[in-house]
Design an enzyme around this catalytic site. Structure first.
Site, PDB file in Angstrom:
ATOM      1  N   ALA A   1      39.113  21.579  18.161  1.00 32.80           N
ATOM      2  CA  ALA A   1      40.048  21.418  19.407  1.00 32.80           C
ATOM      3  C   ALA A   1      40.717  22.767  19.603  1.00 32.80           C
ATOM      4  O   ALA A   1      41.616  22.727  20.490  1.00 32.80           O
ATOM      5  CB  ALA A   1      40.997  20.238  19.220  1.00 32.80           C
TER       6      ALA A   1
ATOM      7  N   ARG B   1      39.511  25.320  21.038  1.00 28.84           N
ATOM      8  CA  ARG B   1      38.969  25.984  22.238  1.00 28.84           C
ATOM      9  C   ARG B   1      37.807  25.004  22.800  1.00 28.84           C
ATOM     10  O   ARG B   1      37.347  24.280  22.264  1.00 28.84           O
ATOM     11  CB  ARG B   1      38.315  27.498  21.747  1.00 28.84           C
ATOM     12  CG  ARG B   1      37.127  27.662  20.894  1.00 28.84           C
ATOM     13  CD  ARG B   1      36.294  28.685  20.689  1.00 28.84           C
ATOM     14  NE  ARG B   1      35.156  28.788  20.303  1.00 28.84           N
ATOM     15  CZ  ARG B   1      34.695  29.054  19.031  1.00 28.84           C
ATOM     16  NH1 ARG B   1      35.562  30.041  18.451  1.00 28.84           N
ATOM     17  NH2 ARG B   1      33.680  28.948  18.476  1.00 28.84           N
TER      18      ARG B   1
ATOM     19  N   ASP C   1      39.246  21.546   8.289  1.00 28.69           N
ATOM     20  CA  ASP C   1      37.630  21.960   8.234  1.00 28.69           C
ATOM     21  C   ASP C   1      36.896  20.542   8.201  1.00 28.69           C
ATOM     22  O   ASP C   1      37.208  20.008   7.060  1.00 28.69           O
ATOM     23  CB  ASP C   1      37.374  22.881   7.126  1.00 28.69           C
ATOM     24  CG  ASP C   1      36.020  23.034   6.721  1.00 28.69           C
ATOM     25  OD1 ASP C   1      35.205  22.505   7.392  1.00 28.69           O
ATOM     26  OD2 ASP C   1      35.960  24.388   6.290  1.00 28.69           O
ATOM     27  N   VAL C   2      36.027  20.161   9.087  1.00 25.04           N
ATOM     28  CA  VAL C   2      35.532  18.779   8.990  1.00 25.04           C
ATOM     29  C   VAL C   2      34.698  18.496   8.066  1.00 25.04           C
ATOM     30  O   VAL C   2      34.290  17.471   7.747  1.00 25.04           O
ATOM     31  CB  VAL C   2      34.730  18.469  10.259  1.00 25.04           C
ATOM     32  CG1 VAL C   2      35.727  18.370  11.372  1.00 25.04           C
ATOM     33  CG2 VAL C   2      33.672  19.355  10.715  1.00 25.04           C
TER      34      VAL C   2
ATOM     35  N   ASN D   1      34.315  16.393  17.527  1.00 24.00           N
ATOM     36  CA  ASN D   1      33.616  17.177  18.350  1.00 24.00           C
ATOM     37  C   ASN D   1      33.249  18.661  17.650  1.00 24.00           C
ATOM     38  O   ASN D   1      32.485  19.296  18.070  1.00 24.00           O
ATOM     39  CB  ASN D   1      34.663  17.592  19.506  1.00 24.00           C
ATOM     40  CG  ASN D   1      34.344  19.006  20.270  1.00 24.00           C
ATOM     41  OD1 ASN D   1      33.540  18.758  21.086  1.00 24.00           O
ATOM     42  ND2 ASN D   1      35.157  19.852  19.917  1.00 24.00           N
TER      43      ASN D   1
ATOM     44  N   SER E   1      24.347  16.008  21.829  1.00 21.48           N
ATOM     45  CA  SER E   1      23.777  17.045  22.549  1.00 21.48           C
ATOM     46  C   SER E   1      22.586  16.531  23.443  1.00 21.48           C
ATOM     47  O   SER E   1      21.661  15.762  22.590  1.00 21.48           O
ATOM     48  CB  SER E   1      23.587  18.270  21.617  1.00 21.48           C
ATOM     49  OG  SER E   1      22.783  19.279  22.764  1.00 21.48           O
TER      50      SER E   1
ATOM     51  N   TYR F   1      19.899  22.082  14.354  1.00 24.88           N
ATOM     52  CA  TYR F   1      20.859  21.566  15.415  1.00 24.88           C
ATOM     53  C   TYR F   1      20.623  20.393  16.210  1.00 24.88           C
ATOM     54  O   TYR F   1      21.464  19.392  16.157  1.00 24.88           O
ATOM     55  CB  TYR F   1      21.205  22.604  16.543  1.00 24.88           C
ATOM     56  CG  TYR F   1      22.265  22.447  17.362  1.00 24.88           C
ATOM     57  CD1 TYR F   1      23.580  22.333  17.201  1.00 24.88           C
ATOM     58  CD2 TYR F   1      21.912  21.904  18.699  1.00 24.88           C
ATOM     59  CE1 TYR F   1      24.497  22.220  18.072  1.00 24.88           C
ATOM     60  CE2 TYR F   1      22.770  21.500  19.505  1.00 24.88           C
ATOM     61  CZ  TYR F   1      24.166  21.704  19.454  1.00 24.88           C
ATOM     62  OH  TYR F   1      25.248  21.423  20.493  1.00 24.88           O
TER      63      TYR F   1
ATOM     64  N   ALA G   1      18.365  18.292  15.130  1.00 26.79           N
ATOM     65  CA  ALA G   1      18.268  17.138  14.085  1.00 26.79           C
ATOM     66  C   ALA G   1      19.418  16.579  13.807  1.00 26.79           C
ATOM     67  O   ALA G   1      19.650  15.524  13.722  1.00 26.79           O
ATOM     68  CB  ALA G   1      17.666  17.592  12.868  1.00 26.79           C
TER      69      ALA G   1
ATOM     70  N   LYS H   1      22.167  16.448  16.047  1.00 25.78           N
ATOM     71  CA  LYS H   1      22.753  15.696  17.027  1.00 25.78           C
ATOM     72  C   LYS H   1      21.878  14.545  17.105  1.00 25.78           C
ATOM     73  O   LYS H   1      22.663  13.715  17.856  1.00 25.78           O
ATOM     74  CB  LYS H   1      22.577  16.723  18.464  1.00 25.78           C
ATOM     75  CG  LYS H   1      23.405  17.875  18.264  1.00 25.78           C
ATOM     76  CD  LYS H   1      24.886  17.492  18.007  1.00 25.78           C
ATOM     77  CE  LYS H   1      25.837  18.841  17.943  1.00 25.78           C
ATOM     78  NZ  LYS H   1      27.187  18.239  18.020  1.00 25.78           N
TER      79      LYS H   1
HETATM   80  N1  LIG Z   1      28.453  23.952  25.035  1.00 24.29           N
HETATM   81  C1  LIG Z   1      27.558  23.369  25.269  1.00 24.29           C
HETATM   82  O1  LIG Z   1      26.721  23.609  25.935  1.00 24.29           O
HETATM   83  C2  LIG Z   1      27.187  22.327  24.396  1.00 24.29           C
HETATM   84  C3  LIG Z   1      26.107  21.117  24.685  1.00 24.29           C
HETATM   85  C4  LIG Z   1      25.808  20.173  23.848  1.00 24.29           C
HETATM   86  C5  LIG Z   1      26.816  19.853  22.828  1.00 24.29           C
HETATM   87  N2  LIG Z   1      27.673  20.726  22.653  1.00 24.29           N
HETATM   88  C6  LIG Z   1      28.635  20.430  21.515  1.00 24.29           C
HETATM   89  O2  LIG Z   1      30.031  20.156  21.886  1.00 24.29           O
HETATM   90  C7  LIG Z   1      30.976  20.523  20.805  1.00 24.29           C
HETATM   91  C8  LIG Z   1      31.708  21.453  21.117  1.00 24.29           C
HETATM   92  O3  LIG Z   1      31.022  22.707  21.365  1.00 24.29           O
HETATM   93  P1  LIG Z   1      31.767  24.115  22.381  1.00 24.29           P
HETATM   94  O4  LIG Z   1      30.560  24.027  23.261  1.00 24.29           O
HETATM   95  O5  LIG Z   1      32.939  23.900  22.511  1.00 24.29           O
HETATM   96  O6  LIG Z   1      31.703  25.197  21.074  1.00 24.29           O
HETATM   97  P2  LIG Z   1      32.654  26.176  20.736  1.00 24.29           P
HETATM   98  O7  LIG Z   1      31.872  26.873  19.735  1.00 24.29           O
HETATM   99  O8  LIG Z   1      33.256  26.854  21.814  1.00 24.29           O
HETATM  100  O9  LIG Z   1      33.723  25.366  19.976  1.00 24.29           O
HETATM  101  C9  LIG Z   1      33.283  24.666  18.693  1.00 24.29           C
HETATM  102  C10 LIG Z   1      34.611  24.429  17.860  1.00 24.29           C
HETATM  103  O10 LIG Z   1      34.097  23.818  16.682  1.00 24.29           O
HETATM  104  C11 LIG Z   1      35.035  24.582  15.855  1.00 24.29           C
HETATM  105  N3  LIG Z   1      34.413  24.371  14.268  1.00 24.29           N
HETATM  106  C12 LIG Z   1      33.258  24.885  13.952  1.00 24.29           C
HETATM  107  N4  LIG Z   1      32.962  24.637  12.542  1.00 24.29           N
HETATM  108  C13 LIG Z   1      34.018  23.685  12.003  1.00 24.29           C
HETATM  109  C14 LIG Z   1      34.496  23.226  11.121  1.00 24.29           C
HETATM  110  N5  LIG Z   1      33.770  23.153   9.878  1.00 24.29           N
HETATM  111  N6  LIG Z   1      35.690  22.196  10.880  1.00 24.29           N
HETATM  112  C15 LIG Z   1      36.425  22.180  12.097  1.00 24.29           C
HETATM  113  N7  LIG Z   1      36.045  22.829  13.236  1.00 24.29           N
HETATM  114  C16 LIG Z   1      35.102  23.556  13.362  1.00 24.29           C
HETATM  115  C17 LIG Z   1      35.249  25.985  16.137  1.00 24.29           C
HETATM  116  O11 LIG Z   1      36.232  26.710  15.289  1.00 24.29           O
HETATM  117  C18 LIG Z   1      35.308  25.568  17.650  1.00 24.29           C
HETATM  118  O12 LIG Z   1      36.891  25.664  18.039  1.00 24.29           O
HETATM  119  C19 LIG Z   1      30.045  20.707  19.521  1.00 24.29           C
HETATM  120  O13 LIG Z   1      29.573  19.705  18.713  1.00 24.29           O
HETATM  121  C20 LIG Z   1      28.659  21.157  20.262  1.00 24.29           C
HETATM  122  O14 LIG Z   1      27.357  20.941  19.728  1.00 24.29           O
HETATM  123  C21 LIG Z   1      27.976  21.823  23.318  1.00 24.29           C
END
Ligand SMILES: NC(=O)c1ccc[n+]([C@@H]2O[C@H](COP(=O)([O-])OP(=O)(O)OC[C@H]3O[C@@H](n4cnc5c(N)ncnc54)[C@H](O)[C@@H]3O)[C@@H](O)[C@H]2O)c1
Length: 250
Positions: free
Chosen positions: A15, A17, A64-65, A91, A141, A154, A156, A158
């Site tokens: 959360a 960013r 860290d998830v 998320n 996703s 990725y 798989a 999702k």
């Molecule tokens: N942006 C897109 O187009 C899109 C589309 C479909 C799904 N998603 C999904 O939405 C979610 C958010 O993605 P986003 O686009 O904001 O990406 P992003 O890279 O901006 O943010 C992802 C966040 O997850 C955090 N993160 C990564 N590994 C982690 C861990 N081990 N423990 C805790 N936090 C961790 C990162 O530090 C980051 O803040 C993700 O699950 C992504 O797969 C994004």
């Protein structure tokens, strides 16, 4: 300001960013106390500052998830501080391209996107079952539904998130726990920027594939999450809500 989630306590992962940050701010706006978690606590504190500027309550935690101990500590701290956990938004996620024959990134992607979501659900479920209340929203996703190039693991993971959502939803209704998934289309975040650069794709190409003609904003996902996390969605469980501006129907 809304108050649909007044007095609720929510944990949001990833959360600091992007989509996660927008979700944290939206849930706070709707009245929830929001636990902002990510791998960097200092960055989470910046989001909490914004929550407090709204006159709402937030807590920044390093989580860290993929780390079970982090989850254990987070659940303990939130329970001590706020007395309950009503909402969990799984998320956090990572995406990387994989060339044919290269499986070096597979474990890491599986670990964050899939194991992280399962560990997260299992960390909060005992408390939610005891409370007889819970709303879990897992972020999948459209990559689980339609093909994007070079992201097999990725995609798989999702798809796996959809499967685990249906599993939990099927037997947790008896404890008044709802579990749903949102499948976002292309959303303007660092993740999308990185993927487009690596694929050599332009934003124009993406916009042409979206019925609404624009790339999604993190707030488009946050609004849908806030709905599924609220009691307005009380009779909805085990579902996949696609929020993609019409990408998958075009
Ligand atoms: N942006 C897109 O187009 C899109 C589309 C479909 C799904 N998603 C999904 O939405 C979610 C958010 O993605 P986003 O686009 O904001 O990406 P992003 O890279 O901006 O943010 C992802 C966040 O997850 C955090 N993160 C990564 N590994 C982690 C861990 N081990 N423990 C805790 N936090 C961790 C990162 O530090 C980051 O803040 C993700 O699950 C992504 O797969 C994004």
């Amino acid at each position: 300001m809304g108050s649909n989630l007044a007095d609720r306590v929510a944990i949001v992962t990833g959360a600091m960013r992007g989509i996660g940050k927008a979700i944290a701010l939206k849930l706070a706006k709707e009245g929830a106390k929001v636990v902002v978690t990510d791998v960097d606590q200092e960055e989470c504190k910046e989001v909490v500052k914004e929550i407090e500027e709204m006159g709402r309550t937030g807590l920044a935690l390093e989580l860290d998830v993929t780390n079970e101990e982090d989850w254990h500590n987070a659940v303990k701290e939130v329970k001590e501080k706020f007395g309950k956990i009503d909402i969990l938004i799984n998320n956090a996620g990572i995406c990387d391209l994989e060339e044919a024959g290269d499986i070096s990134k597979m474990e890491k992607i599986l670990s964050v996107n899939l194991k992280g979501t399962i560990i997260g659900c299992n960390a909060v479920l005992p408390l939610m079952i005891e409370q007889k209340y819970g709303k879990i929203v897992n972020i999948s996703s459209i990559a689980a539904i339609v093909s994007w190039p070079k992201i097999p693991t990725y995609s798989a993971t999702k798809g796996g998130v959809i499967g685990l959502t249906k599993c939990y939803a099927g037997y947790l209704g008896q404890y008044n726990i709802n579990v749903n998934t949102i499948a976002p289309g292309p959303i303007e975040t660092k993740m999308l920027d990185d993927v487009l650069k690596k694929l050599g794709m332009t934003r124009d190409m993406v916009c042409k594939a979206v019925s609404k003609g624009r790339i999604g904003r993190p707030e488009d996902i946050a609004n849908a999450v806030a709905f599924l996390a609220s009691d307005d969605a009380d009779y909805i469980t085990g579902q996949v809500l696609v929020v993609d501006g019409g990408y998958t129907v075009k």
